[in-house]
Design an enzyme around this catalytic site. Structure first.
Site, PDB file in Angstrom:
ATOM      1  N   LYS A   9      44.785  41.773  34.407  1.00 47.15           N
ATOM      2  CA  LYS A   9      45.362  40.444  34.637  1.00 47.15           C
ATOM      3  C   LYS A   9      45.308  39.590  33.371  1.00 47.15           C
ATOM      4  O   LYS A   9      44.571  39.906  32.427  1.00 47.15           O
ATOM      5  CB  LYS A   9      44.587  39.768  35.780  1.00 47.15           C
ATOM      6  CG  LYS A   9      44.719  40.480  37.131  1.00 47.15           C
ATOM      7  CD  LYS A   9      44.039  39.669  38.230  1.00 47.15           C
ATOM      8  CE  LYS A   9      44.226  40.332  39.597  1.00 47.15           C
ATOM      9  NZ  LYS A   9      43.691  39.471  40.686  1.00 47.15           N
ATOM     10  N   TYR A  49      52.045  40.519  46.272  1.00 48.67           N
ATOM     11  CA  TYR A  49      51.049  39.747  47.008  1.00 48.67           C
ATOM     12  C   TYR A  49      51.649  39.173  48.304  1.00 48.67           C
ATOM     13  O   TYR A  49      51.305  38.051  48.706  1.00 48.67           O
ATOM     14  CB  TYR A  49      50.494  38.627  46.128  1.00 48.67           C
ATOM     15  CG  TYR A  49      49.497  39.096  45.076  1.00 48.67           C
ATOM     16  CD1 TYR A  49      48.475  40.001  45.396  1.00 48.67           C
ATOM     17  CD2 TYR A  49      49.539  38.615  43.772  1.00 48.67           C
ATOM     18  CE1 TYR A  49      47.558  40.428  44.446  1.00 48.67           C
ATOM     19  CE2 TYR A  49      48.611  39.027  42.812  1.00 48.67           C
ATOM     20  CZ  TYR A  49      47.619  39.932  43.160  1.00 48.67           C
ATOM     21  OH  TYR A  49      46.700  40.336  42.217  1.00 48.67           O
ATOM     22  N   ASN A 112      40.035  37.229  38.171  1.00 51.50           N
ATOM     23  CA  ASN A 112      39.069  38.305  38.427  1.00 51.50           C
ATOM     24  C   ASN A 112      39.424  39.633  37.754  1.00 51.50           C
ATOM     25  O   ASN A 112      39.191  40.705  38.295  1.00 51.50           O
ATOM     26  CB  ASN A 112      38.841  38.460  39.938  1.00 51.50           C
ATOM     27  CG  ASN A 112      40.114  38.796  40.676  1.00 51.50           C
ATOM     28  OD1 ASN A 112      41.188  38.870  40.076  1.00 51.50           O
ATOM     29  ND2 ASN A 112      40.013  39.017  41.964  1.00 51.50           N
ATOM     30  N   HIS A 115      43.554  43.979  39.084  1.00 48.26           N
ATOM     31  CA  HIS A 115      44.028  44.361  40.407  1.00 48.26           C
ATOM     32  C   HIS A 115      43.885  45.867  40.538  1.00 48.26           C
ATOM     33  O   HIS A 115      44.141  46.586  39.570  1.00 48.26           O
ATOM     34  CB  HIS A 115      45.512  43.994  40.593  1.00 48.26           C
ATOM     35  CG  HIS A 115      46.132  44.738  41.758  1.00 48.26           C
ATOM     36  ND1 HIS A 115      45.983  44.322  43.055  1.00 48.26           N
ATOM     37  CD2 HIS A 115      46.830  45.906  41.814  1.00 48.26           C
ATOM     38  CE1 HIS A 115      46.593  45.196  43.869  1.00 48.26           C
ATOM     39  NE2 HIS A 115      47.101  46.166  43.135  1.00 48.26           N
ATOM     40  N   GLU A 126      52.918  50.710  45.125  1.00 48.81           N
ATOM     41  CA  GLU A 126      52.737  49.869  43.928  1.00 48.81           C
ATOM     42  C   GLU A 126      53.132  50.609  42.652  1.00 48.81           C
ATOM     43  O   GLU A 126      53.736  50.020  41.753  1.00 48.81           O
ATOM     44  CB  GLU A 126      51.291  49.352  43.877  1.00 48.81           C
ATOM     45  CG  GLU A 126      51.019  48.360  44.993  1.00 48.81           C
ATOM     46  CD  GLU A 126      49.571  47.887  45.100  1.00 48.81           C
ATOM     47  OE1 GLU A 126      48.729  48.308  44.287  1.00 48.81           O
ATOM     48  OE2 GLU A 126      49.293  47.094  46.017  1.00 48.81           O
TER      49      GLU A 126
HETATM   50  N1  UDP Z   1      42.727  35.300  45.407  1.00 49.83           N
HETATM   51  C1  UDP Z   1      42.453  33.949  45.183  1.00 49.83           C
HETATM   52  N2  UDP Z   1      41.756  33.251  46.139  1.00 49.83           N
HETATM   53  C2  UDP Z   1      41.355  33.829  47.319  1.00 49.83           C
HETATM   54  C3  UDP Z   1      41.645  35.190  47.542  1.00 49.83           C
HETATM   55  C4  UDP Z   1      42.332  35.894  46.568  1.00 49.83           C
HETATM   56  O1  UDP Z   1      42.812  33.414  44.138  1.00 49.83           O
HETATM   57  O2  UDP Z   1      40.730  33.142  48.152  1.00 49.83           O
HETATM   58  C5  UDP Z   1      43.458  36.065  44.380  1.00 49.83           C
HETATM   59  C6  UDP Z   1      42.533  36.948  43.539  1.00 49.83           C
HETATM   60  O3  UDP Z   1      43.014  36.947  42.199  1.00 49.83           O
HETATM   61  C7  UDP Z   1      42.720  38.305  44.182  1.00 49.83           C
HETATM   62  C8  UDP Z   1      44.193  38.264  44.588  1.00 49.83           C
HETATM   63  O4  UDP Z   1      44.405  36.920  45.011  1.00 49.83           O
HETATM   64  O5  UDP Z   1      42.423  39.385  43.296  1.00 49.83           O
HETATM   65  C9  UDP Z   1      44.569  39.239  45.693  1.00 49.83           C
HETATM   66  O6  UDP Z   1      43.752  39.011  46.803  1.00 49.83           O
HETATM   67  P1  UDP Z   1      43.160  40.216  47.670  1.00 49.83           P
HETATM   68  O7  UDP Z   1      42.571  39.629  48.899  1.00 49.83           O
HETATM   69  O8  UDP Z   1      44.200  41.271  47.820  1.00 49.83           O
HETATM   70  O9  UDP Z   1      41.913  40.723  46.755  1.00 49.83           O
HETATM   71  P2  UDP Z   1      41.718  42.026  45.847  1.00 49.83           P
HETATM   72  O10 UDP Z   1      42.392  43.179  46.544  1.00 49.83           O
HETATM   73  O11 UDP Z   1      42.335  41.731  44.502  1.00 49.83           O
HETATM   74  O12 UDP Z   1      40.222  42.183  45.747  1.00 49.83           O
HETATM   75 MG    MG Z   2      44.314  43.314  47.369  1.00 46.02          MG
END
Ligand code: UDP
Ligand code: MG
Length: 153
Positions: A9, A49, A112, A115, A126
């Site tokens: 990212k 997303y 974070n 991805h 994907e």
């Molecule tokens: N995210 C965020 N706030 C939240 C949850 C998710 O900004 O409360 C962002 C974060 O960057 C995350 C991405 O949205 O990696 C995708 O969310 P997901 O729940 O799919 O988490 P991941 O699979 O990346 O752990």
């Molecule tokens: Mg996810």
């Protein structure tokens, strides 16, 4: 062999952590089957997303993912989807276990680092979303016989 999809990212690009993150996957024994830099459009992010489009933080997530170009990659290995998710750690870097990529390199829930696909089904979708077939390479690294037992291959 199974494939998974990752995005390094903008937080990773901005903070100069590209090498550190990729090194972890290489040291683990995963094969880089495809890798490139690209800018993410609003359109592709809304698809990628889709499960989050209605959430209040989505506009902020969109802006964050478009802040710089990203690096996308396809990693190959046995059970690689689960292996990479385990290496990635919990979504919020402050909660992610030390030793995981998010646990070691980040302090944010949104910024974070990485991805990673969450299931083999989504990995397949994907990979197709971000790569054309001619950007993915099938080759056998010389290290493979030292990485797996014969019956694991
Ligand atoms: N995210 C965020 N706030 C939240 C949850 C998710 O900004 O409360 C962002 C974060 O960057 C995350 C991405 O949205 O990696 C995708 O969310 P997901 O729940 O799919 O988490 P991941 O699979 O990346 O752990
Ligand atoms: Mg996810």
């Amino acid at each position: 062999m199974e494939q998974t999809f990752i995005i390094l990212k903008p937080s990773t690009i901005q903070r100069g952590l590209v090498g550190d993150v990729l090194t972890r996957f290489q040291r683990k024994g995963l094969i880089i089957a495809g890798i490139k830099m690209m800018r993410l459009s609003e359109e592709i992010l809304k698809e990628h997303y889709a499960h989050l489009v209605e959430r209040p933080f989505f506009p902020s997530l969109l802006k964050s993912m478009m802040a710089t170009p990203v690096i996308v990659a396809v990693l190959r290995g046995k059970d690689v989807v689960n292996v990479v998710r385990a290496m990635t750690g919990a979504t919020n870097c402050r909660v992610a276990a030390p030793g995981t990529i998010r646990g070691d390199f980040g302090m944010s829930g949104q910024e974070n680092i990485i991805h990673a696909s969450d299931s083999p089904e989504n990995a397949e979708i994907e990979v197709k979303r971000f790569f054309s077939p001619d950007e993915i390479f099938d080759y056998v690294p010389l290290t493979l016989p030292a990485t797996y037992a014969p019956d694991e291959l």
